[in-house]
Design a protein around this motif. Sequence first.
Motif, PDB file in Angstrom:
ATOM      1  N   VAL A 133      -5.585   6.627 -14.209  1.00 45.82           N
ATOM      2  CA  VAL A 133      -4.440   5.947 -13.589  1.00 45.82           C
ATOM      3  C   VAL A 133      -4.843   6.355 -12.063  1.00 45.82           C
ATOM      4  N   LYS A 134      -5.139   7.335 -11.775  1.00 44.66           N
ATOM      5  CA  LYS A 134      -5.551   7.574 -10.233  1.00 44.66           C
ATOM      6  C   LYS A 134      -6.662   6.464  -9.733  1.00 44.66           C
ATOM      7  N   ALA A 135      -7.555   6.440 -10.606  1.00 49.15           N
ATOM      8  CA  ALA A 135      -8.766   5.452 -10.150  1.00 49.15           C
ATOM      9  C   ALA A 135      -8.063   3.966  -9.916  1.00 49.15           C
ATOM     10  N   CYS A 136      -7.258   3.619 -10.946  1.00 54.72           N
ATOM     11  CA  CYS A 136      -6.435   2.572 -10.747  1.00 54.72           C
ATOM     12  C   CYS A 136      -6.004   2.368  -9.548  1.00 54.72           C
ATOM     13  N   GLY A 137      -4.975   3.562  -9.223  1.00 57.41           N
ATOM     14  CA  GLY A 137      -4.176   3.345  -7.599  1.00 57.41           C
ATOM     15  C   GLY A 137      -5.302   3.313  -6.588  1.00 57.41           C
ATOM     16  N   VAL A 138      -6.635   4.065  -6.616  1.00 55.42           N
ATOM     17  CA  VAL A 138      -7.435   3.995  -5.765  1.00 55.42           C
ATOM     18  C   VAL A 138      -8.149   2.378  -5.300  1.00 55.42           C
ATOM     19  N   GLU A 139      -8.309   1.824  -6.480  1.00 59.26           N
ATOM     20  CA  GLU A 139      -8.735   0.463  -6.577  1.00 59.26           C
ATOM     21  C   GLU A 139      -7.669  -0.526  -6.099  1.00 59.26           C
ATOM     22  N   ALA A 140      -6.651  -0.263  -6.487  1.00 60.28           N
ATOM     23  CA  ALA A 140      -5.472  -0.987  -5.893  1.00 60.28           C
ATOM     24  C   ALA A 140      -5.333  -0.807  -4.369  1.00 60.28           C
ATOM     25  N   LEU A 141      -5.307   0.066  -3.726  1.00 66.74           N
ATOM     26  CA  LEU A 141      -5.357   0.350  -2.372  1.00 66.74           C
ATOM     27  C   LEU A 141      -6.712  -0.346  -1.796  1.00 66.74           C
ATOM     28  N   ALA A 142      -7.899  -0.065  -2.195  1.00 65.75           N
ATOM     29  CA  ALA A 142      -8.923  -0.652  -1.822  1.00 65.75           C
ATOM     30  C   ALA A 142      -8.670  -2.230  -1.791  1.00 65.75           C
ATOM     31  N   GLY A 199       0.967  -1.108   0.127  1.00 64.38           N
ATOM     32  CA  GLY A 199      -0.054  -0.173  -0.077  1.00 64.38           C
ATOM     33  C   GLY A 199       0.761   1.318  -0.057  1.00 64.38           C
ATOM     34  N   ARG A 200       1.942   1.261   0.697  1.00 67.57           N
ATOM     35  CA  ARG A 200       2.774   2.417   0.965  1.00 67.57           C
ATOM     36  C   ARG A 200       3.331   2.664  -0.711  1.00 67.57           C
ATOM     37  N   ILE A 201       3.800   1.459  -1.320  1.00 65.94           N
ATOM     38  CA  ILE A 201       4.254   1.721  -2.567  1.00 65.94           C
ATOM     39  C   ILE A 201       3.441   2.350  -3.549  1.00 65.94           C
ATOM     40  N   VAL A 202       2.149   1.859  -3.679  1.00 61.32           N
ATOM     41  CA  VAL A 202       1.079   2.334  -4.579  1.00 61.32           C
ATOM     42  C   VAL A 202       0.810   3.623  -4.231  1.00 61.32           C
ATOM     43  N   GLN A 203       0.701   4.158  -2.873  1.00 60.84           N
ATOM     44  CA  GLN A 203       0.594   5.636  -2.206  1.00 60.84           C
ATOM     45  C   GLN A 203       1.701   6.235  -2.933  1.00 60.84           C
TER      46      GLN A 203
END
Length: 1026
Positions: free
Chosen positions: A717-726, A624-628
């Motif tokens: 791309v931001k939506a992809c990151g948000v879905e990955a964090l979820a 999560g820290r890497i994606v954030q």
Amino acid sequence: MGRDASKFTRQCQKAVSINKAINTQEIAVKEKHARNILFFKGAHTFWLAVNRLPLSSNAVLCWKFCHVFHKLLRDGHPNVIKDSMRNKADLNDMSRMWGHLSEGYGKLCSIYLKLLITKMEFHIKNPRFPGNLQMSNSQLDEAGENDVNNFFQLTVEMFDYLECELNLFLGVFSSLDMSRSVSVTAAGQCRLAPLIQVILDSSHLYDYTVKLLFKLHSCLPADTLQGHRDRFQEQFKKLKSLFYRSSNLQYFKRLIQIPQLPENPPNFLRASALSEHISPVVVIPVESSSPESEHVAETEDLVDTDIPPLPSTVDSKFDDLFGTSAATDPFNFNSQNGMRKDEKDRLIEQLTAELQALKEELESFRLESGRLCQALRGRVNELEAELAEQTHLKQQALGESEFLRVELDDLRRVKEDTEKEQRSLSEIERKAQANEQRYTKLKEKYTELVQSHADLLRKNAEVTRQMTVARAAQDEVENVKKEMQDRVKAAQDTASQEEKAQLEQLQALQAELMSSRSELETLKSTVTSSQQSNEQLSTQLSTLEAEKVGLMETVSQKEAELASLGVDLERVQSSLTNERESGVKAAETLQNQLNEKESREQALESELVSLRWAALRAALEEAGRIVQDSLNQLDDPAHISCTSSADYLVSRCQVALDCVERLQSARDGFVSDNTDVSGLVRAVTQFAHLVGDVIVQGSATSHMVPVEQADALADNVKACGVEALALLCQLKEQESNWTADCSRLRAALDTVMALGEKLRPRGLELQQGELGDLVEQEMAATSAAVESAAARIEEMLNKSRAVDTGIKMEVNERILASCTDLMQAIKVLVLSSKDLQRDIVESGRGAASMKEFYAKNSRWTEGLISASKAVGWGATMLVDAADQMVQGKGKFEELMVCSHEIAASTAQLVAASKVKADKDSPNLSRLQQASKGVTQATAGVVASTKSGKSQIEDTETMDFSAMTLTQIKRQEMDAQVLVLELETRLQKERERLGELRKKHYQLAGVAEGWGGEEEGQREKSQCKLV
């Protein structure tokens, strides 16, 4: 009374000396105070005075205490070490307390206290070593008691001791600013003064370690001592460097002569190298000692002898040596010969003052940056410590898991032993049943014997009855005989009486007598037969009696055997009962142990499950820290200059989608079997890096497209990151881990991938026939260009031979010959590349045609076309540069640049040909050999060009003999101006070359359709450089 007063006075003087030596002033300890403390016959008075000092609150005070205590341990009474061991725990606590500070005197105090503790422990373990470590070779042998094990352990302890000494050495040097003359300042001398004791100890420890290692190598194999040799090599390098650095300090030059270690460490594998070893000797110059030391050496009683007052000259001399009265103006700028200061001097002073102010400001900046660096280093150390702790916990968990596995194996073995004991118990029971059956059989046999004995008794009774009947018959015969005798007698009497009267009846009586006689004979024969039968019966009776006696003996023997068997049976039954009881008890004990082990195993299993979840959560948090962090980079202003291509973004999206599938399968596998979490952790780690890469590359790609498409791509791309964090948050919880769904993230990646597909360049798309024909055309054009270049070079060589003479002809021939060799090597390379491409097409096209294969692998085909164009263009440029150089219009540098360009183009052609080639293909080997030939020919062109250039330049000699001083000075200034202009121009041309190459890569990628993967990697590296 007077003696008590003098003793009290001496104790007061000692306390005063201790307080004067150990104070809060950041100056070196005065030698006279340290010498007064050495007169103690023990350490009681010293510790009574030291315990009153606030050592835990003042780092300078603690540092000076360590210095004085070290000197007391080295040069004091032998009882000092024994008396100080009771304060070891306090020193340990103080070391840990000061260890929490990462800079300044606090860190140095922690290291120094560890050294003092190590020194005390070493001397307690090895009482033969004095405090100053001065021993002869025979004393060193006696310390090991001629036992190789003792020498081995002693060497390890000396390594630990020397390691502590080196740590203090390095700590002091790292705390000082070596760019300044720190050894002439009071603060620097305060830190450097204890290193004199360290140098003295280190020289002895190094010498003894070398001798002990030679002794160990003479007794033990070399492989056994590999660890000792490695550790000695490391300490040798550190000690040599520290001795060298110390010998260059002005402070040590007046106080101590530091030895220099040899260039290379001793070779312990060669026994004769011991004779080459020279023991390092530390020399303290005579001027650094004082008359007091001689007086102390001649003194026998260290306590009762009065100490004479020290001369003031010695105090001032020592103060000068240790820097307590350092002058504030060491260079005496303010009083130079009393000269009058004019306007120029005042200007110089003003500039000097400004320079000093700037130096102070620079020093403050340097200190601030050093403080920040120290803080960052401390944070890095903390993070490294946390990482080490996590690693240690992981290793501990693995160790506990291995321990549990071993215990489980032990329980299984115990279970197998229990089963074996149960099988042995069943075997014993089977034997007992067999014994019981045997007993039953013996009992039946005994019953049969009893029955046969009764039958024999009945037979005996029957025989006895028959004998009685026979005896009665014999009695009856005797009675009949007697009766007949009586009758005969009666008849004889009657006959004698009636003989006379009855003569007429004589015949009748005689006949009657004869009949009677016949009857009598009959009776006699009957009696005889009865007697014979009686004898037979007597014989049978005696036989039966003998049989009876034998049967009685047999019965007695059987009864004895039966009794012994009964005793054996009782013994077997008792042992069987005992074994059953012990087996039952052992089974109960084993069952209890098994239950305990199962309970412990269940507890450890639950703990292992919790550790697995903890490891998984840690991996998910890190992911999560890497994606954030990738999402945060989108808002970083420095990221705006990063660019990427749509092709590379599409490839990254495809890899990320594959990783999502692997993550889903790993999650399903963990749900079905939660004992193995490694697969899921690996999948999560790779997932985080790939999604973060997609986010960064998507944002970098948006910087190269129009605004509307850039905004859409950035939002997706931001939506992809948000879905990955979820998704990571769902996987982190046990309740939602089983129901985590990757479909939304997969949809987001598909959207980004679709946008990337739309942004890919659509220009320069060739038809199948056009692409295949273009490959053949370019390869043919390259071959033609090489042939033409070789012909032109041959023509230029002939012209040069006809026109030029001397050195110029020699240089031109050599350069043109090397260019001819290069053209021949390129020709071989092009032919080899054609053969290899033909093999690749034949092996990879299958049922398709050659043009269809080229169209199917369009990226590879376009790479071949580009490489072929570059080779042909490079050959043409090389010929043009050679022509200009032969005519005297060109430059040698142009020829070298063209050669390098040809080498790069041929390397590109080789790389493009090798991509799809079989590694075992003979044509690939020939292509590689041809590539090496091109490289060698290129090096020959460059070498011949440089040689010709230097040969021509050597002919132009510089003659300055006719110039005057003014002319030489003017030309020197002109040359300097020209050098500066050329340097500036060189820097600008380098920058221009970099921009040209960057633009060339971009235009080539758009115009010739280079692979998105390579372009993305190139732009990603540019992004990282920015």
